[in-house]
Design an enzyme around this catalytic site. Structure first.
Site: not given
Length: 321
Positions: A239, A268, A287
């Site tokens: 994370r 993000e 991601h």
């Protein structure tokens, strides 16, 4: 009798819903690559029995208070820091996630990111695209060996163990730090448990696979990067918030560590002017840890199975709360 209604916060292939078409009515946000607006989500949650969401959807107390008949939130991720777990439990809403099905794919990506960063693959590909390759030179785009180096894994869960298995194929010495020592993994993977400080100081590669919690918030900070070797490569596939990005930028810019590979970020999506993107010794990905067709399909299928079992008043397959 009216069928239960499920709202899905991203557009997914309708063929995956066909096995459940007799059981449920499905409503779905129309776009795959854009988040459902908060006001739409708040409106939809008022009238649904189940919610299939993704990690960027904030299922907080405010949203849960909008619901009238919600029974399950199926999160298409292993992590669930986007959901107020305690409040959901208080309201009698089951929360599920998608462990196991993405472990191997995420480990593949983590190892690929480590290799791309160490061997400067992005730089090398861009070098050719820019027309810079004129001659061969002994140290042209020379990177860092991976084989027979020391890998420090922070977080020895399913993904951490999968990375350790891959590391053994490269003859790497594997160190790990975890909240709980895992002696079975040590035997199976020939991994050595060490304290965090020793892992940071001894590892040639440090990879973060920890969940985001109060304890791991900014775990990789100025002090952590100072403890690493100047030749160390840092990789984060966990994370974004476990890293102090300002401290990481300074460590990379000043040569405190060699390079970094990142699949996750504090905010993000990151903006194109993010400071870390200025640095040649950083490989950044959007991601995509579990982003294979097979794995994402299995994640959706697991979410749907969890929804079905809960709405049939059975025990969920992968409950969080």
């Amino acid at each position: 009798m009216k069928k239960p209604t499920i709202f899905i916060t991203r557009k997914i292939p309708t063929k995956l819903l066909e096995p459940y078409s007799d059981l449920f009515d499905f409503k779905m946000w129309k776009k795959e690559d854009e988040p459902v607006p908060r006001e739409v989500l708040e409106d939809e949650v008022k009238q649904v029995d189940g919610l299939l969401c993704v990690l960027s959807d904030q299922v907080d107390q405010s949203l849960l208070n909008q619901s009238n008949q919600l029974k399950i939130v199926a999160n298409m991720a292993v992590g669930f820091d986007n959901i107020d777990i305690d409040y959901a439990k208080k309201m009698g809403v089951v929360v599920t996630n998608t462990p196991d099905v993405l472990s191997e794919s995420t480990a593949d990506l983590g190892f690929a990111l480590m290799m791309a960063t160490a061997r400067r693959l992005n730089e090398a590909a861009q070098y050719i695209k820019n027309g810079q390759w004129k001659n061969w030179a002994p140290f042209l785009l020379a990177g860092t060996d991976i084989h027979h180096k020391t890998l420090g894994i922070v977080g020895m869960g399913r993904i951490g163990e999968a990375i350790a298995r891959r590391a053994k194929g490269f003859g790497m010495n594997v160190l790990y730090h975890n909240r709980n020592r895992k002696r079975e993994a040590e035997v199976k993977l020939q991994a050595s448990y060490v304290q965090m400080e020793e892992l940071l100081s001894q590892s040639d590669f440090v990879i973060s696979v920890v969940p985001f919690t109060k304890e791991t918030n900014k775990l990789f900070n100025k002090e952590a990067f100072e403890k690493m070797k100047e030749s160390a490569v840092f990789v984060n596939i966990s994370r974004g918030a476990v890293v102090d990005e300002n401290a990481l930028y300074y460590a990379l810019k000043s040569g405190e560590i060699k390079a970094a590979g990142l699949d996750v970020f504090e905010q993000e999506p990151i903006k194109s002017d993010h400071p870390l993107l200025e640095l040649e010794n950083v490989v950044c990905l959007p991601h995509i840890g579990s982003a294979t067709v097979q794995t994402r399909t299995e994640m959706i299928e697991l979410c749907l199975k969890n929804i079905a079992t809960v709405l049939e008043e059975k025990a969920p397959l992968t409950p969080v709360n």
